[in-house]
Scaffold this motif. Structure first.
Motif, short mmCIF file in Angstrom:
data_model
loop_
_atom_site.label_atom_id
_atom_site.label_comp_id
_atom_site.label_asym_id
_atom_site.label_seq_id
_atom_site.Cartn_x
_atom_site.Cartn_y
_atom_site.Cartn_z
N GLY A 217 12.70 28.38 -21.27
CA GLY A 217 11.91 28.28 -20.05
C GLY A 217 12.40 27.23 -19.08
N GLY A 249 4.78 24.51 -22.79
CA GLY A 249 5.24 25.86 -22.52
C GLY A 249 4.12 26.73 -21.98
N PRO A 299 7.19 25.97 -18.92
CA PRO A 299 6.69 27.32 -18.62
C PRO A 299 7.44 27.91 -17.43
CG PRO A 299 5.21 25.69 -17.68
CD PRO A 299 6.32 24.92 -18.35
N SER A 300 7.89 29.12 -17.56
CA SER A 300 8.56 29.83 -16.47
C SER A 300 8.63 31.30 -16.83
CB SER A 300 9.97 29.28 -16.25
OG SER A 300 10.86 29.72 -17.26
N SER A 302 11.09 32.87 -17.80
CA SER A 302 11.99 33.10 -18.93
C SER A 302 11.53 32.39 -20.20
CB SER A 302 13.41 32.64 -18.58
OG SER A 302 13.41 31.26 -18.25
N ALA A 303 10.35 31.77 -20.15
CA ALA A 303 9.88 30.98 -21.29
C ALA A 303 9.48 31.87 -22.46
CB ALA A 303 8.68 30.13 -20.87
#
Length: 473
Positions: A217, A249, A299-300, A302-303
């Motif tokens: 992430g 996350g 956190p994103s 892609s996480a």
């Protein structure tokens, strides 16, 4: 930087900007200097008697005592003479260091106890640490019987603990995973310790699927540092959690007072590396293989998500039921890798939970081999960094059952604890003797706990260093 040295030349006392004298409490409620040395008369005792509020209790210190015949004197209380131990002396030296801030040349006159020299230099340097101001005192331990080896161990242990504290206090934007890994590898290479930094391709090759997932992430890629030293004949496997920042996350941390200091989530990796470095600096030959997984948990889009499944170096698979239980995931990769390597035992260290509920003065540990826990806690007690061996119960394993993988990293039914984190990690050690140390309660103090200030402590570097020194003898 503090210039620290050991001397038996008592004329140094007269040239000090500040002379520190240890004192004991007496049965009559007063205080007496621990020794008449280095003056061999009662001038210090007479000066001390003028401070009626000072009774020599442990942790107490006198006002600065001024005399025409002495440099300024600071007396520190150590309690009753018959109950003196190294920890009391170490804590007293920490108080003395904090109280004597701003003095140029400080001399600590010591004529007590075989263990005194190591405890005093260690305590003073730990007490002098200041992230913002640095350490700039000239400090001499003045001892009638000079033990150079004890002095060297205390000075190196405290200096490396302060090195860890400085890393832990570094703002997370200044210490992303690559910067942290580069620092560890560069320190290792200076000391002749073999070091490798594993990038994404190497992590894939070694099967570190959990570490890759945890770091997915963040724009800062996850890495692992491999440190190797010694012949391999009695190799100890070490692992340390290296989360340079942990947001939680997708399971974002909700407590602002916790997330504010999550830069400290790499304290274990720094302490493991620092202990190896210190032992080599002291001329020991630590036979070790250390794996230090390093990442940011962010956190994103892609996480890693709750419900994802990751694969570890031994082929076992974990269902991620909580992304904020990421430390055990990356340690599981390291433990599984070490279990397949030529090591006779494994010790992993992490800031995972509250350390087993044993407070800020202790670390908690769990093991599948009681003798390993005893060896580790004995080393910690002698180093002034004690731990507590907690039971590991097999019935908790059912709480981590998964329908889609071999194990889950968190129990949605029972919540989290140090016990469950250890239960999870135990499954990756296989048949190897294994010990898990949780420093979540003692590596970073949210509030001051005298004589420790708020912030990083360097734990458990000194305990690990003592273990490595013991193994090298």
């Amino acid at each position: 930087m503090t210039d620290a040295r050991l001397s038996d030349d008592r004329t140094i006392a007269g040239r000090a900007d500040l002379l520190i004298i240890p004192a004991f409490s007496t049965a009559g409620g007063g205080a007496e200097p621990a020794s008449l040395w280095p003056y061999d008369d009662d001038r210090v005792a007479r000066l001390l008697a003028k401070d009626k509020a000072f009774t020599g209790e442990a942790g107490q210190f006198s006002a600065l005592l001024i005399s025409d015949h002495l440099p300024p004197v600071l007396a520190i209380g150590l309690g009753r003479r018959d109950s003196l131990d190294a920890d009391t002396l170490r804590r007293g030296a920490m108080v003395a260091a904090q109280t004597s801030s701003g003095r140029g040349t400080v001399v600590f006159a010591l004529d007590i106890a075989d263990f005194g020299i190591r405890a005093v230099i260690e305590g003073f340097l730990l007490g002098r640490y200041d992230y913002a101001k640095g350490e700039d005192t000239s400090f001499t331990v003045l001892a009638r019987a000079a033990d150079e080896r004890a002095f060297a161990i205390g000075r190196t242990a405290a200096s490396r603990a302060n090195w860890v504290r400085r890393l832990v206090e570094t703002p997370p934007n200044a210490l992303p995973p690559r910067a942290f890994a580069d620092i560890l590898a560069a320190e290792a290479q200076k000391l002749g310790i073999a070091a490798e930094i594993w990038d994404d391709a190497a992590l894939s090759e070694h099967g570190f699927g959990a570490l890759q997932a945890v770091g997915s992430g963040s724009r800062n890629a996850p890495l692992a540092v491999r440190l190797e030293h010694g012949s391999g004949a009695r190799r100890l496997g070490l692992a340390g959690k290296g989360m340079t920042f942990d947001s939680g996350g997708i399971n974002l941390k909700r407590k602002l007072t916790e997330i504010a200091w999550m830069k400290a989530d790499m304290a274990a990796a720094a302490a493991v590396a620092g202990a190896i470095f210190a032992s080599v600096e002291l001329g020991a030959d630590p036979d070790t293989l250390a794996i230090l997984p390093i990442a940011e948990n962010m956190p994103s889009g892609s996480a890693v998500r709750p419900g994802d499944v990751v694969t570890h170096p031994d082929g076992r698979r974990t269902e991620i039921t909580d992304t904020d239980c990421e430390g055990r995931l990356i340690l599981a990769d390291a433990i599984a890798f070490l279990a397949k390597s030529n090591v006779e035992a494994i010790i992993d260290v992490g800031t995972l939970t509250d350390g087993g509920g044993v407070g800020t003065a202790l670390w908690g540990c769990w093991t599948n081999e009681a003798s390993l826990a005893k060896t580790m806690t004995d080393a910690g007690a002698r180093a002034g960094e004690p731990g507590w061996h907690l039971p590991l119960r097999a019935e908790y394993e059912r709480l981590l059952a998964s329908k889609v993988a071999d194990i889950a990293n968190y129990s949605l039914d029972a919540g989290d604890s140090g016990q469950l984190a250890a239960t999870y990690l135990r499954s990756f050690a296989g048949t190897k003797p294994w010990l898990h140390i949780d420093i979540g309660g003692c590596a970073y103090l949210e509030q001051a706990s005298a004589p420790w200030p708020q912030g990083a402590t360097g734990a458990p570097l000194r305990a690990l260093l003592q273990l490595l020194l013991d193994r090298s003898t």
